[in-house]
Motif scaffolding. Structure first.
Motif, short mmCIF file in Angstrom:
data_model
loop_
_atom_site.label_atom_id
_atom_site.label_comp_id
_atom_site.label_asym_id
_atom_site.label_seq_id
_atom_site.Cartn_x
_atom_site.Cartn_y
_atom_site.Cartn_z
N LEU A 8 12.86 47.44 -27.59
CA LEU A 8 12.62 46.01 -27.82
C LEU A 8 12.99 45.14 -26.63
CD1 LEU A 8 14.12 45.88 -31.43
CD2 LEU A 8 11.72 45.50 -30.86
N SER A 9 14.00 45.56 -25.87
CA SER A 9 14.59 44.66 -24.87
C SER A 9 14.29 45.12 -23.45
CB SER A 9 16.11 44.62 -25.10
OG SER A 9 16.73 43.98 -24.02
N ASP A 10 14.18 44.14 -22.55
CA ASP A 10 14.05 44.48 -21.12
C ASP A 10 15.43 44.64 -20.48
OD1 ASP A 10 11.31 44.53 -21.11
OD2 ASP A 10 11.16 42.34 -20.85
N ARG A 11 16.48 44.24 -21.19
CA ARG A 11 17.85 44.47 -20.66
C ARG A 11 18.24 45.88 -21.07
NH1 ARG A 11 20.15 39.24 -19.55
NH2 ARG A 11 18.29 37.97 -19.30
N LYS A 12 17.86 46.85 -20.27
CA LYS A 12 17.98 48.26 -20.66
C LYS A 12 19.44 48.72 -20.73
CE LYS A 12 13.50 48.64 -20.74
NZ LYS A 12 12.86 48.38 -22.04
N LEU A 13 19.70 49.57 -21.70
CA LEU A 13 21.01 50.23 -21.79
C LEU A 13 20.81 51.69 -21.41
CD1 LEU A 13 22.34 48.85 -25.23
CD2 LEU A 13 22.95 48.07 -22.93
N HIS A 14 21.89 52.32 -20.96
CA HIS A 14 21.81 53.76 -20.67
C HIS A 14 23.07 54.44 -21.17
CE1 HIS A 14 22.20 57.41 -18.08
NE2 HIS A 14 21.05 57.59 -18.68
N ILE A 15 22.88 55.29 -22.17
CA ILE A 15 24.03 55.97 -22.78
C ILE A 15 24.02 57.45 -22.40
CG2 ILE A 15 25.02 56.74 -24.99
CD1 ILE A 15 24.23 53.98 -26.12
N THR A 16 25.15 57.92 -21.90
CA THR A 16 25.32 59.34 -21.61
C THR A 16 26.15 59.94 -22.74
OG1 THR A 16 25.40 58.81 -19.26
CG2 THR A 16 26.23 60.98 -19.89
N ALA A 17 25.71 61.09 -23.23
CA ALA A 17 26.51 61.79 -24.25
C ALA A 17 27.61 62.57 -23.53
CB ALA A 17 25.62 62.74 -25.04
N ARG A 18 28.84 62.29 -23.90
CA ARG A 18 29.98 62.97 -23.24
C ARG A 18 30.69 63.81 -24.29
NH1 ARG A 18 33.52 59.20 -19.54
NH2 ARG A 18 31.68 59.50 -18.23
N LYS A 19 30.53 65.12 -24.13
CA LYS A 19 31.01 66.03 -25.19
C LYS A 19 32.54 66.22 -25.16
CE LYS A 19 28.88 70.06 -26.00
NZ LYS A 19 28.67 71.53 -25.89
N GLY A 20 33.12 66.28 -26.35
CA GLY A 20 34.54 66.60 -26.49
C GLY A 20 34.70 67.73 -27.49
N GLU A 21 35.29 68.86 -27.03
CA GLU A 21 35.49 70.02 -27.92
C GLU A 21 36.93 70.05 -28.43
OE1 GLU A 21 34.00 73.75 -26.37
OE2 GLU A 21 32.67 72.68 -25.00
N TYR A 22 37.10 70.64 -29.60
CA TYR A 22 38.42 70.69 -30.25
C TYR A 22 38.71 72.05 -30.85
CZ TYR A 22 38.39 65.57 -30.48
OH TYR A 22 38.38 64.24 -30.18
N MET A 23 40.01 72.30 -31.08
CA MET A 23 40.44 73.39 -31.95
C MET A 23 41.26 72.77 -33.07
SD MET A 23 41.41 76.60 -29.61
CE MET A 23 41.87 76.06 -27.99
N LEU A 24 40.98 73.18 -34.31
CA LEU A 24 41.75 72.70 -35.45
C LEU A 24 42.62 73.84 -35.96
CD1 LEU A 24 42.05 70.22 -37.45
CD2 LEU A 24 40.51 71.48 -38.95
N LEU A 25 43.90 73.57 -36.15
CA LEU A 25 44.85 74.62 -36.52
C LEU A 25 45.25 74.48 -37.99
CD1 LEU A 25 44.81 74.74 -33.41
CD2 LEU A 25 47.27 75.08 -33.46
N ASP A 26 45.70 75.59 -38.54
CA ASP A 26 46.05 75.67 -39.96
C ASP A 26 47.22 74.74 -40.31
OD1 ASP A 26 45.65 77.03 -42.48
OD2 ASP A 26 47.62 77.93 -42.16
N LYS A 27 47.29 74.42 -41.60
CA LYS A 27 48.36 73.52 -42.08
C LYS A 27 49.76 74.11 -41.91
CE LYS A 27 45.86 70.75 -45.42
NZ LYS A 27 45.54 70.52 -46.82
N THR A 28 49.84 75.43 -41.77
CA THR A 28 51.18 76.04 -41.60
C THR A 28 51.86 75.52 -40.33
OG1 THR A 28 50.04 77.89 -40.56
CG2 THR A 28 50.77 78.21 -42.84
N VAL A 29 51.07 75.02 -39.35
CA VAL A 29 51.66 74.51 -38.11
C VAL A 29 51.38 73.01 -37.94
CG1 VAL A 29 51.68 76.74 -36.93
CG2 VAL A 29 49.64 75.28 -36.77
N GLY A 30 51.06 72.36 -39.04
CA GLY A 30 50.68 70.94 -38.99
C GLY A 30 51.81 70.03 -38.53
N ASP A 31 53.05 70.49 -38.63
CA ASP A 31 54.17 69.62 -38.21
C ASP A 31 54.74 70.05 -36.85
OD1 ASP A 31 55.32 71.96 -38.94
OD2 ASP A 31 56.74 71.11 -40.37
N TYR A 32 53.95 70.77 -36.06
CA TYR A 32 54.44 71.22 -34.74
C TYR A 32 54.81 70.02 -33.87
CZ TYR A 32 55.00 74.59 -30.99
OH TYR A 32 55.53 75.38 -30.01
N VAL A 33 54.02 68.94 -33.99
CA VAL A 33 54.43 67.64 -33.43
C VAL A 33 54.28 66.60 -34.55
CG1 VAL A 33 53.79 68.16 -31.03
CG2 VAL A 33 52.09 67.14 -32.55
#
Ligand SMILES: Cc1cc2nc3c(=O)[nH]c(=O)nc-3n(C[C@H](O)[C@H](O)[C@H](O)COP(=O)(O)OP(=O)(O)OC[C@H]3O[C@@H](n4cnc5c(N)ncnc54)[C@H](O)[C@@H]3O)c2cc1C
Ligand SMILES: O=P(O)(O)OC[C@H](O)CO
Ligand code: FES
Length: 486
Positions: free
Chosen positions: A217-242
């Motif tokens: 719609l607009s002539d004021r162009k936007l440019h978005i780059t997808a920046r990936k972030g990967e994770y590991m999720l750990l079990d609740k047994t260690v949920g209080d490590y910090v």
């Protein structure tokens, strides 16, 4: 004709929808996925940032601090879990502690309360598992953790209950300006039908695709780059490590790898930050996971990575201007952008919602609705009841005595609630994000067939239509030989 069409049902679009539902307006949300919260809003660190990272004077700085301050009220109104566990940015022997001073000064300018630099002695008392090389850290008591699924769904359900219509499985294909407003061509993925929708205003909350919506719609162009972030999720047994969220000093690519408890009691480690071409690339990689393991050890020692139960990735919507793009387009009257909403987008969502809704109110001269109800009730968790109350509940509704997910102890009663509430679940992921059935140690190995049976029974769907998350993700693809022979 609608007064307002919101494109995108992530946390941004959903928060905006809820805040606009305060006004006497005809509003809808169009979402290409089968459920709300199916893109970036579902895969992030879930931190409500205190607000010391963003450069003073930016939209990010202003809306982060404002959103953070609103969170206690929002969590209460929407009945969502939220905890102010505080955050630490740690500095190690090899690093210059000046980095912490810079963050503290920024934070003070942004209006973040309670910031303090702590020495190692004070830190170890708070967090005994910090790495041996950590010398000092910036403590922010207002930092918090939230459930991003519940936050997005809470906003969406409350918007729906206050009259906003949601078109799910519906993709915006083409946009045109008309004399009075806009014509939007949409495609419904579940029925295959194309439709044209007319509206006075468009709100572009399309995440990593918000540039494509704006640029039609607009002539004021936007440019978005997808920046990936990967994770590991750990079990609740260690949920209080910090206990608090442990950040490292930030870099040009972002806030770096953190170690944090989640609001549901797991431990989360990540994210990486890598620009990717494909805006759908949410796969995890060996390189990414190795990097998380290596870098997390700089802030927290012996992170118990043997307890990983899953890995996942999300995509930041990084706009070239490095700030949120929020407001009416300079050259297209009636097009309101909420674009470039990368971190701290979750933290800022309450403030973005109010800011955009006030803009809409002024543009359309809208009046407040006396019947607006800000309160939404979440899914009842029988674990929160006394033994007596729980027994009474099971007596009245035996489904609350039938455990479906053994890892997370989720009952049939909770799953039925997830299916039958406003904008109810229609897929395994929909049930999982609303109830946690499937989020446990076995990652749905045991409970998914039972959840499918319940969906088949409760929803007008055939079993071969039930998928992980919508069209194309179905589990059952045909009859087996035995059935064919019968
Ligand atoms: C790795 C990572 C970590 C993060 N951690 C944090 C954090 O800890 N704290 C924090 O504050 N922020 C964090 N963020 C940022 C936060 O997650 C985002 O700012 C926020 O989720 C963006 O929400 P959104 O609604 O704008 O986008 P999305 O959730 O992506 O929603 C956009 C929606 O638009 C829909 N859509 C797109 N195109 C169309 C179309 N043509 N037709 C119909 N629908 C369409 C999409 O399907 C999608 O559902 C993180 C982000 C990432 C990636
Ligand atoms: O890496 P960033 O700066 O995009 O931040 C992401 C989260 O907010 C913190 O992990
Ligand atoms: S039984 Fe549901 S996640 Fe294991």
């Amino acid at each position: 004709m609608f007064d307002v069409v919101i494109i995108g049902a992530g946390v941004t679009g959903s928060a905006i929808a809820r805040e606009i539902s305060r006004y006497k307006l005809n509003v809808c949300v169009i979402e290409k996925e089968e459920d709300v919260c199916n893109e970036t809003s579902k895969a992030n660190s879930a931190i409500i940032h205190a607000g010391f990272d963003a450069v003073p004077g930016t939209m990010k700085a202003k809306l982060n601090v404002m959103g953070n301050a609103m969170m206690d009220r929002i969590a209460e109104e929407l009945d969502i879990p939220f905890k102010r566990n505080g955050s630490l940015v740690v500095c190690t022997k090899e690093q210059d502690p000046e980095g912490l001073q810079i963050l503290m000064e920024r934070g003070k300018k942004n209006g973040v309360p309670g910031l303090q630099i702590l020495d190692r002695e004070a830190l170890i008392e708070k967090e005994p598992n910090l790495a041996d090389d950590v010398t000092c850290a910036l403590w922010a008591p207002t930092g918090g953790i939230v459930c991003p699924f519940h936050m997005t769904m809470g906003y969406a359900e409350n918007a729906y209950e206050n009259g906003v219509r949601f078109f799910l499985n519906t993709k915006v294909e083409k946009l045109e300006k008309t004399g009075e407003g806009f014509r939007i061509q949409v495609h419904h993925a579940d029925t295959g039908v194309d439709e044209t929708i007319e509206t006075k205003l468009i709100i572009n909350a399309a995440g990593v695709y918000a540039d494509e919506i704006n640029n039609q719609l607009s002539d004021r162009k936007l440019h978005i780059t997808a920046r990936k972030g990967e994770y590991m999720l750990l079990d609740k047994t260690v949920g209080d490590y910090v206990k608090s969220t442990i950040f490292q000093l930030p870099s040009k690519m972002g806030k770096g790898v953190l170690v944090t408890p989640t609001v549901h009691g797991n431990l989360l480690v990540g994210p990486t930050a890598v620009n990717v071409e494909d805006k759908g690339a949410v796969n995890t990689t060996m390189d990414g996971l190795d990097q998380i393991a290596r870098v997390s050890s700089h802030s927290v020692k012996n992170v118990p990575l043997r307890q990983v139960i899953t890995s996942f990735a999300g995509l930041r919507a990084h706009e070239d201007g490095d700030d949120f793009v929020i407001g009416e387009s300079a050259d297209v009257k009636g097009l309101i952008n909420a674009a470039g909403i990368e971190s701290p987008g979750l933290s800022s969502a309450p403030a973005i919602g109010v800011t955009v809704a006030e803009l809409v109110r002024d543009l359309l001269n809208a009046e407040e609705k006396s019947e607006f109800n800000p309160v939404r009730h979440g899914i009842l968790d029988p674990d929160t009841l006394s033994l007596e109350a729980r027994n009474q509940l099971i007596k009245e509704n035996p489904a609350y005595g039938n455990i479906i997910c053994r890892c997370e102890m989720i009952t049939e009663g909770e799953i039925l609630d997830a299916i039958h509430r406003p904008l109810g679940a229609r897929s395994l992921d929909g049930v999982k994000r609303r109830t946690r059935a499937g989020m446990g140690r076995c990652q749905s190995g045991f409970c998914s067939p039972k959840v499918m049976e319940i969906l088949e029974r409760e929803v007008p769907m055939r079993v071969d239509q039930i998928g992980k998350n919508g069209v194309g993700s179905e589990f059952i693809v045909g009859e087996n030989k035995e059935l064919e022979d019968e």
